[in-house]
Design a protein around this motif. Structure first.
Motif, PDB file in Angstrom:
ATOM      1  N   GLN A   1       0.826  -1.194   0.000  1.00  0.00           N
ATOM      2  CA  GLN A   1       0.000   0.000   0.000  1.00  0.00           C
ATOM      3  C   GLN A   1       0.868   1.255   0.000  1.00  0.00           C
ATOM      4  N   GLY A   2       0.340   2.321  -0.601  1.00  0.00           N
ATOM      5  CA  GLY A   2       1.026   3.608  -0.546  1.00  0.00           C
ATOM      6  C   GLY A   2       0.856   4.291   0.790  1.00  0.00           C
TER       7      GLY A   2
ATOM      8  N   ARG B   1       1.289  12.492   7.464  1.00  0.00           N
ATOM      9  CA  ARG B   1       1.204  12.812   6.047  1.00  0.00           C
ATOM     10  C   ARG B   1       2.600  12.946   5.438  1.00  0.00           C
ATOM     11  N   GLY B   2       2.727  12.400   4.239  1.00  0.00           N
ATOM     12  CA  GLY B   2       3.987  12.488   3.518  1.00  0.00           C
ATOM     13  C   GLY B   2       4.819  11.229   3.656  1.00  0.00           C
ATOM     14  N   PRO B   3       5.859  11.062   2.821  1.00  0.00           N
ATOM     15  CA  PRO B   3       6.711   9.860   2.867  1.00  0.00           C
ATOM     16  C   PRO B   3       7.324   9.655   4.244  1.00  0.00           C
ATOM     17  N   GLN B   4       7.353   8.400   4.697  1.00  0.00           N
ATOM     18  CA  GLN B   4       7.830   8.098   6.042  1.00  0.00           C
ATOM     19  C   GLN B   4       9.244   7.534   6.074  1.00  0.00           C
ATOM     20  N   GLY B   5       9.866   7.307   4.926  1.00  0.00           N
ATOM     21  CA  GLY B   5      11.245   6.829   4.909  1.00  0.00           C
ATOM     22  C   GLY B   5      11.403   5.514   5.636  1.00  0.00           C
TER      23      GLY B   5
ATOM     24  N   ASN C   1       7.569   1.551   0.974  1.00  0.00           N
ATOM     25  CA  ASN C   1       6.486   1.957   0.087  1.00  0.00           C
ATOM     26  C   ASN C   1       5.409   2.815   0.734  1.00  0.00           C
ATOM     27  N   THR C   2       5.570   3.229   1.973  1.00  0.00           N
ATOM     28  CA  THR C   2       4.573   4.130   2.561  1.00  0.00           C
ATOM     29  C   THR C   2       4.896   5.557   2.119  1.00  0.00           C
ATOM     30  N   ILE C   3       4.763   5.791   0.801  1.00  0.00           N
ATOM     31  CA  ILE C   3       5.151   7.078   0.234  1.00  0.00           C
ATOM     32  C   ILE C   3       4.078   8.135   0.432  1.00  0.00           C
TER      33      ILE C   3
END
Length: 368
Positions: free
Chosen positions: A123-124, A154-158, A164-166
């Motif tokens: 998932q994104g 909110r936002g990419p979590q690195g 893939n949690t972009i």
């Protein structure tokens, strides 16, 4: 074209419109109040909003990322039923049940997510239950009960919240067990025969051992009808439970938390409504958008999900903390998906999803 979801995303173009919405919606008001009062309470040290957006407990005002936090009390006052209701208050967030079922989640943050709930894709937007990553969207629509808070990142979590949690992450944090015996009963009744009951009990076995659990029964008649099968459309029929054992804590350097959860969703399939007449059959557009004509009812809708987790925290020193998150989860979803929302068997998919995961995560936290 078929419309399978009827939630509307509402945005405010003016500050005045935002304030008016907050005044009319206690949930929005609470969300804004949390963000606005964080700075004023930070210096006092009491009443500050605490989040774990960076894998450690911090005041919201100290976290340099876009995060919203909703307490369990605020969610209860707003009448939120499951995590999809967060989309009404969290900006840039869309959370909806996917096609055919109450339990499969389509999540988007800032326009990034996964529309097609195919189990072969990451998932994104990452979904976390007490820091355990739910690796597939099936059975990810978590009902709100026995919750401490829900955080929206909110936002990419690195590297903090996985591959893939972009788009961002949703963190569902359950309540810790109290030090004294506790019994809570919540019962509600509403329109469409919506009846919900949640019973939560806990008790200390000794100074360092606490046990507790919750049982929830959640049901509702449908908003509409399936005119072909006669079944209610958009109904709800869920049993859920959670059990917890905590060892340590209360000033001790080690806390180990054993937890297990189980959900059984036997609601009817969610059928979409057509926005245009049938090109070949001439079937007209239905007057009620919650009605459907989809004829597929095989397999019978049945979603079963559960898991077990061990969360252990050891404070090695004043600056160093070691954490371990061990988990096993499994879910099986059987759902009929009638894409054309017509009785004819031409674009019908009898969907069966089987997911199982085993995960182990170690964290070494340093706070100078």
């Amino acid at each position: 074209m078929i419309k399978g979801s009827f939630l509307a995303n509402r945005t405010s173009a003016l500050a005045l419109a935002t304030l008016l919405a907050a005044g009319a919606n206690p949930w929005v008001a609470t969300a804004h109040a949390q963000e606005q009062t964080a700075a004023s309470t930070a210096e006092e040290g009491e009443g500050a909003i605490v989040v774990t957006a960076r894998r450690r407990e911090e005041r919201l005002v100290d976290v340099p990322i876009a995060v919203s936090s909703f307490s369990g009390e605020a969610l209860a006052r707003s009448g939120a039923l499951d995590i999809t209701d967060l989309a009404q208050a969290a900006p840039n967030v869309t959370l909806e049940p996917s096609r055919g079922t109450n339990s499969t989640l389509s999540a988007f943050i800032r326009g990034i997510g996964q529309q097609d709930p195919v189990s072969g894709f990451e998932q994104g937007v990452g979904i976390y239950l007490d820091d355990v990553y739910l690796n597939r969207p099936q059975a990810a629509v978590l009902d709100i009960y026995d919750v401490e808070r829900i955080e929206v990142l909110r936002g990419p979590q690195g590297t903090l919240y996985g591959r893939n949690t972009i788009g961002g992450a949703l963190k569902y944090v359950t309540k810790s067990l109290p030090d004294t015996p506790s019994l809570r009963v919540r019962a509600t009744y509403g329109t469409y025969n919506q009846a919900e009951a949640v019973v939560t009990a806990s008790a200390p076995v000794s100074d360092l051992i606490r046990v507790g659990g919750s049982v929830a029964r959640l049901r509702r008649d449908g908003f509409g009808k399936n005119l072909t099968t006669g079944l209610d459309n958009y109904d709800k029929n869920i049993w859920a439970g959670r059990a917890t054992v905590e060892l340590g804590g209360n000033g001790q350097p080690v806390l180990v938390r054993f937890s297990g959860d189980y959900t059984r969703d036997k609601s009817n399939p969610r059928g979409g409504t057509r926005l245009i007449p049938g090109l070949l059959s001439g079937a007209p557009v239905l007057s009620n958008v919650f009605d459907t004509r989809g004829g597929l009812n095989d397999p019978r809708q049945d979603i079963e999900a559960g898991g077990f987790a061990i969360n252990a925290t050891a404070e090695l020193s004043e600056a160093v903390t070691l954490r371990s998150i061990s988990a096993w989860r499994k879910d099986v979803s059987r759902t009929p998906i009638d894409f054309d929302a017509l009785p004819s068997a031409d674009v019908d998919v009898p969907g069966i999803y089987r997911n199982e995961q085993v995960s182990q995560e170690f964290q070494l936290l340093y706070d100078k």
